[in-house]
Design a protein around this motif. Sequence first.
Motif, short mmCIF file in Angstrom:
data_model
loop_
_atom_site.label_atom_id
_atom_site.label_comp_id
_atom_site.label_asym_id
_atom_site.label_seq_id
_atom_site.Cartn_x
_atom_site.Cartn_y
_atom_site.Cartn_z
N THR A 172 0.73 -1.26 0.10
CA THR A 172 0.13 0.05 -0.06
C THR A 172 0.89 1.52 -0.23
OG1 THR A 172 -0.14 -0.17 2.61
CG2 THR A 172 -1.99 -1.24 1.03
N LEU A 173 2.14 1.17 -0.40
CA LEU A 173 3.02 2.37 -0.03
C LEU A 173 2.88 3.32 -1.18
CD1 LEU A 173 6.59 0.91 0.93
CD2 LEU A 173 5.14 2.78 2.20
N GLY A 174 2.41 2.75 -2.49
CA GLY A 174 2.45 3.57 -3.72
C GLY A 174 3.83 3.65 -4.10
N ARG A 175 3.82 4.48 -5.05
CA ARG A 175 5.12 4.54 -5.97
C ARG A 175 6.32 5.39 -5.13
NH1 ARG A 175 4.06 8.95 -8.16
NH2 ARG A 175 5.84 10.29 -7.13
N ILE A 176 7.29 4.71 -5.00
CA ILE A 176 8.53 5.30 -4.23
C ILE A 176 9.80 5.47 -5.13
CG2 ILE A 176 10.48 4.61 -2.54
CD1 ILE A 176 7.65 5.29 -1.28
N ASP A 177 10.07 6.82 -5.29
CA ASP A 177 10.84 7.18 -6.29
C ASP A 177 12.55 6.88 -5.88
OD1 ASP A 177 9.20 8.52 -8.14
OD2 ASP A 177 8.74 9.80 -6.34
N ALA A 178 12.79 6.96 -4.45
CA ALA A 178 13.98 6.71 -4.07
C ALA A 178 13.90 6.28 -2.60
CB ALA A 178 15.03 8.03 -4.05
N LEU A 179 14.84 5.02 -2.26
CA LEU A 179 14.97 4.30 -1.08
C LEU A 179 16.35 4.79 -0.35
CD1 LEU A 179 13.81 2.23 0.83
CD2 LEU A 179 14.93 0.51 -0.40
N VAL A 180 16.26 5.32 0.66
CA VAL A 180 17.34 6.00 1.31
C VAL A 180 17.64 5.03 2.70
CG1 VAL A 180 18.47 7.99 2.61
CG2 VAL A 180 17.23 8.13 0.41
N ILE A 181 18.69 4.40 2.94
CA ILE A 181 19.02 3.71 4.21
C ILE A 181 20.28 3.84 4.88
CG2 ILE A 181 19.06 1.10 5.02
CD1 ILE A 181 17.57 0.31 2.28
N SER A 182 20.22 4.19 6.15
CA SER A 182 21.09 4.34 6.95
C SER A 182 22.15 3.51 7.38
CB SER A 182 20.90 5.25 8.08
OG SER A 182 20.33 4.18 8.93
N HIS A 183 21.82 2.14 7.55
CA HIS A 183 22.61 1.07 8.18
C HIS A 183 21.92 -0.42 7.64
CE1 HIS A 183 20.24 1.74 11.64
NE2 HIS A 183 20.82 0.78 12.04
N GLU A 184 22.67 -1.32 8.15
CA GLU A 184 22.23 -2.48 7.65
C GLU A 184 21.20 -3.17 8.74
OE1 GLU A 184 26.22 -3.91 9.05
OE2 GLU A 184 25.40 -2.22 8.43
N HIS A 185 21.14 -2.90 10.15
CA HIS A 185 20.16 -3.22 11.05
C HIS A 185 18.83 -3.60 10.58
CE1 HIS A 185 22.90 -2.33 14.67
NE2 HIS A 185 23.28 -3.38 14.52
N TYR A 186 18.33 -4.96 10.88
CA TYR A 186 17.12 -5.38 10.29
C TYR A 186 15.84 -4.33 10.36
CZ TYR A 186 12.35 -7.59 11.23
OH TYR A 186 11.27 -7.70 11.45
N ASP A 187 15.94 -3.65 11.42
CA ASP A 187 14.90 -2.88 11.85
C ASP A 187 15.02 -1.43 11.00
OD1 ASP A 187 16.94 -2.42 13.44
OD2 ASP A 187 15.69 -0.82 14.89
N HIS A 188 16.05 -1.38 10.44
CA HIS A 188 16.15 0.10 9.32
C HIS A 188 16.37 -0.69 7.92
CE1 HIS A 188 16.72 3.23 12.56
NE2 HIS A 188 17.04 2.00 13.13
N CYS A 189 16.68 -1.83 7.63
CA CYS A 189 17.11 -2.42 6.35
C CYS A 189 16.29 -3.87 6.13
CB CYS A 189 18.47 -2.41 6.24
SG CYS A 189 19.14 -2.72 4.62
N ASP A 190 15.03 -3.43 6.10
CA ASP A 190 14.09 -4.87 6.21
C ASP A 190 13.81 -5.18 4.62
OD1 ASP A 190 12.32 -6.81 6.54
OD2 ASP A 190 10.87 -5.72 7.50
#
Length: 255
Positions: free
Chosen positions: A52-70
């Motif tokens: 249900t997110l809809g279109r996403i134009d860019a995905l920005v991720i700070s680090h690899e921990h599961y709760d930030h990089c699922d």
Amino acid sequence: MTTTQTTTLSATRIGHACQLIEFGDFRVLTDPWFTQKATYYPGEPVAASVATLGRIDALVISHEHYDHCDLDALVSGGFDLTTPVIGPGTVADIARAKGFSDVRVVEAWESATVGDLTVTATPGKHGVHEVTFVLQSGGRTVFFGGDSLRVPELDQIPDRFGKIDLAILPTNGLCIRPMNYEQVVMDAEQAAALTAVLKPAMAVPHHYAFHSGQLADRMLTLGDQDPRHYADEVARLAPEVEVRLVLPGTRVVVP
């Protein structure tokens, strides 16, 4: 990139540090987290599913921990794997392994562009390698703090980037009990002190509802789950800054 300040800027907290930031009709998703595992509990409703997110134009991720990089949740949920992913090298390796085809590596003070969006990695510090971000488009500027500690280099941001419209900061001061209570996330007072330096028009706390479960909360982690402590500290240190405490799913428009 335009320099006018007419672009609409909004942020919708999906949950935890997952934010949908919209510069006009350009939609950026940060630090995705949509599922739950043992010792990883959002502590609040997640406001959207991947579908249900809809279109996403860019995905920005700070680090690899599961709760930030699922990323497993994104893949299983049918997320468009051609969406540009921007993050440090540790994240890039995971994203490529999961099938993302457009991965941009940025380390501290390096930038990448997607359309009119410029993403600059800024310094961070956490239990693993982490960067924070400055996002700029249409004359609007957002600082995204992931779940970093406060590091002195972040005080350079106003001189480097000018006016900050929105600052999104972690506030729970997470500590790891078995590691002699080592702190790995900035706390409310530290986040407020950084807010006083950044002087954003608006500030939104995040990364506070998370917990590790009834047993692990007593044995593994310790954190402050009340964002009002941050609001109180900002009122003391930077009373000119508007703080919004945002429930998941609430869209906030930044003046």
